[in-house]
Design a protein around this motif. Structure first.
Motif, PDB file in Angstrom:
ATOM      1  N   UNK A  89       0.883  -0.456  -0.170  1.00 41.35           N
ATOM      2  CA  UNK A  89       0.067  -0.088  -0.211  1.00 41.35           C
ATOM      3  C   UNK A  89       0.678   1.491   0.150  1.00 41.35           C
ATOM      4  N   UNK A  90       2.136   1.568   0.305  1.00 40.38           N
ATOM      5  CA  UNK A  90       3.107   2.225   0.886  1.00 40.38           C
ATOM      6  C   UNK A  90       4.324   2.506   0.792  1.00 40.38           C
ATOM      7  N   UNK A  91       5.302   2.787   0.291  1.00 40.04           N
ATOM      8  CA  UNK A  91       6.260   3.287   0.484  1.00 40.04           C
ATOM      9  C   UNK A  91       7.163   4.602   1.402  1.00 40.04           C
ATOM     10  N   UNK A  92       7.831   4.107   2.057  1.00 35.66           N
ATOM     11  CA  UNK A  92       8.033   5.388   3.422  1.00 35.66           C
ATOM     12  C   UNK A  92       9.922   5.751   3.503  1.00 35.66           C
ATOM     13  N   UNK A  93      10.228   5.997   2.793  1.00 35.15           N
ATOM     14  CA  UNK A  93      11.549   6.713   2.749  1.00 35.15           C
ATOM     15  C   UNK A  93      12.166   6.983   3.454  1.00 35.15           C
ATOM     16  N   UNK A  94      13.362   6.229   4.083  1.00 39.31           N
ATOM     17  CA  UNK A  94      14.437   7.079   5.128  1.00 39.31           C
ATOM     18  C   UNK A  94      15.606   7.172   4.533  1.00 39.31           C
ATOM     19  N   UNK A  97      17.246   3.073   4.266  1.00 38.17           N
ATOM     20  CA  UNK A  97      16.178   1.661   4.259  1.00 38.17           C
ATOM     21  C   UNK A  97      15.020   2.833   4.097  1.00 38.17           C
ATOM     22  N   UNK A  98      14.123   2.057   2.841  1.00 38.95           N
ATOM     23  CA  UNK A  98      12.764   2.082   3.216  1.00 38.95           C
ATOM     24  C   UNK A  98      12.005   0.773   4.473  1.00 38.95           C
ATOM     25  N   UNK A  99      10.828   1.523   4.709  1.00 36.63           N
ATOM     26  CA  UNK A  99       9.596   0.807   4.757  1.00 36.63           C
ATOM     27  C   UNK A  99       8.386   0.685   3.963  1.00 36.63           C
ATOM     28  N   UNK A 100       8.114  -1.112   4.170  1.00 43.75           N
ATOM     29  CA  UNK A 100       7.173  -1.366   2.427  1.00 43.75           C
ATOM     30  C   UNK A 100       6.031  -2.024   3.156  1.00 43.75           C
ATOM     31  N   UNK A 101       5.139  -1.170   3.553  1.00 39.20           N
ATOM     32  CA  UNK A 101       3.793  -1.486   4.227  1.00 39.20           C
ATOM     33  C   UNK A 101       2.807  -1.606   3.478  1.00 39.20           C
ATOM     34  N   UNK A 111      17.137  -2.564   0.234  1.00 33.59           N
ATOM     35  CA  UNK A 111      17.268  -2.339  -1.554  1.00 33.59           C
ATOM     36  C   UNK A 111      15.904  -2.188  -1.922  1.00 33.59           C
ATOM     37  N   UNK A 112      15.047  -1.609  -2.812  1.00 38.67           N
ATOM     38  CA  UNK A 112      13.475  -2.204  -2.799  1.00 38.67           C
ATOM     39  C   UNK A 112      13.486  -1.983  -4.611  1.00 38.67           C
ATOM     40  N   UNK A 113      12.996  -2.998  -5.164  1.00 33.04           N
ATOM     41  CA  UNK A 113      12.702  -3.229  -6.624  1.00 33.04           C
ATOM     42  C   UNK A 113      10.659  -3.004  -6.950  1.00 33.04           C
ATOM     43  N   UNK A 114      10.886  -2.427  -7.252  1.00 30.24           N
ATOM     44  CA  UNK A 114       9.422  -2.477  -7.928  1.00 30.24           C
ATOM     45  C   UNK A 114       8.980  -2.732  -9.241  1.00 30.24           C
ATOM     46  N   UNK A 121      -4.696   2.693 -12.055  1.00 24.92           N
ATOM     47  CA  UNK A 121      -3.942   3.088 -11.121  1.00 24.92           C
ATOM     48  C   UNK A 121      -3.102   2.700 -10.400  1.00 24.92           C
ATOM     49  N   UNK A 122      -2.092   3.442 -11.038  1.00 21.24           N
ATOM     50  CA  UNK A 122      -0.597   2.998  -9.527  1.00 21.24           C
ATOM     51  C   UNK A 122      -1.776   2.868  -7.653  1.00 21.24           C
ATOM     52  N   UNK A 123      -1.391   2.973  -7.154  1.00 19.26           N
ATOM     53  CA  UNK A 123      -1.566   2.470  -6.299  1.00 19.26           C
ATOM     54  C   UNK A 123      -1.040   2.614  -4.712  1.00 19.26           C
ATOM     55  N   UNK A 124       0.115   2.235  -4.573  1.00 17.70           N
ATOM     56  CA  UNK A 124       1.670   2.456  -4.409  1.00 17.70           C
ATOM     57  C   UNK A 124       1.710   4.085  -3.583  1.00 17.70           C
ATOM     58  N   UNK A 125       1.405   4.433  -2.735  1.00 12.60           N
ATOM     59  CA  UNK A 125       1.499   5.919  -1.801  1.00 12.60           C
ATOM     60  C   UNK A 125       2.848   5.838  -2.225  1.00 12.60           C
TER      61      UNK A 125
END
Ligand SMILES: Cc1cc2nc3c(=O)[nH]c(=O)nc-3n(C[C@H](O)[C@H](O)[C@H](O)COP(=O)(O)OP(=O)(O)OC[C@H]3O[C@@H](n4cnc5c(N)ncnc54)[C@H](O)[C@@H]3O)c2cc1C
Length: 200
Positions: A89-94, A97-101, A111-114, A121-125
């Motif tokens: 639902x959401x990716x937070x960028x610190x 690191x990233x937080x993937x919710x 590291x994140x690969x989307x 619609x693209x729904x990842x906040x």
């Protein structure tokens, strides 16, 4: 904390995961933790029928590849974690690191690969600033992509497959996922160009 977390269990995400999985027994990856959020419900493979892909028997159904891909990953490379029945639902960028919710849990990753495909619609906040119309699809289809340079949206954040702006062909999606996998392995291997080949 994942070293690498792949989001999306379609052609791109699974190809990326297979190559990263195949490297986890290498010395440079000894302590690395990798995973995939293997959501497949909205994959374009669900409806696809393949006659024009090298190595696939003509008539292969995409829905079967989704299943056999997961099994291949699980059987050959069980060190790569498969996370099922969750949608991001959401990716937070610190800073580091990233937080993937997801709809169920929170994960952290360096590291994140989307690889969630080019459907709108693209729904990842959290990624709104990178979202643009797809540059290689018919405008009337309203496909989307994330701005990137050679798959990099920003340091440590990769996009791959049709969401990276590539045309929608199975081989291109797999190739893009494979390219990102080797970029990440190269990072893990202190910048030394890295690929994983098995020999008979
Ligand atoms: C009807 C049809 C026929 C086709 N026929 C051919 C053909 O003959 N030859 C050919 O080369 N190509 C064909 N294709 C194209 C091929 O299927 C695509 O190129 C390929 O699937 C694109 O891969 P992708 O990984 O970018 O996207 P997808 O395979 O769509 O994968 C995206 C993945 O992300 C997941 N996802 C989406 N949102 C989230 C979220 N928020 N959180 C977590 N996961 C998420 C989805 O469930 C999906 O598994 C066809 C496609 C269709 C629709």
């Amino acid at each position: 904390m994942f070293d690498t977390l792949i989001i999306g269990g379609g052609a791109t995400g699974m190809s990326c995961a297979l190559i990263i999985g195949s490297a986890l027994n290498k010395p440079f990856a000894e302590n690395k933790k990798a995973g995939i959020i293997v959501h497949q419900k909205t994959s374009h493979l669900q409806k696809a029928l393949f006659n024009n892909v090298l190595g696939l028997t003509p008539g292969t159904l995409g829905e079967n590849l989704l299943e056999t891909g997961k099994n291949q990953l699980n059987k050959l490379y069980p060190r790569l974690t498969q996370i099922e029945y969750e949608k991001v639902c959401e990716i937070k960028d610190y800073e580091s690191y990233f937080e993937v919710i997801t709809n169920k849990k929170h994960y952290t990753a360096k590291t994140v690969v989307i690889a969630t495909g080019y459907t709108s619609p693209f729904t990842i906040k959290g990624l709104e600033n990178y979202l643009i119309p797809h540059q290689m699809a018919k405008p009337e289809k309203a496909r989307v992509q994330l701005k990137n340079v050679l798959h990099l949206v920003k340091p440590k954040l990769y996009v791959a497959g049709s969401l990276a702006g590539w045309r929608s062909q199975f081989a291109i999606a797999c190739g893009s996922g494979a390219q990102v996998a080797t970029d990440i392995l190269t990072l893990w291997n202190n910048g030394e160009h890295t690929k994983v080949h098995d020999k008979k």
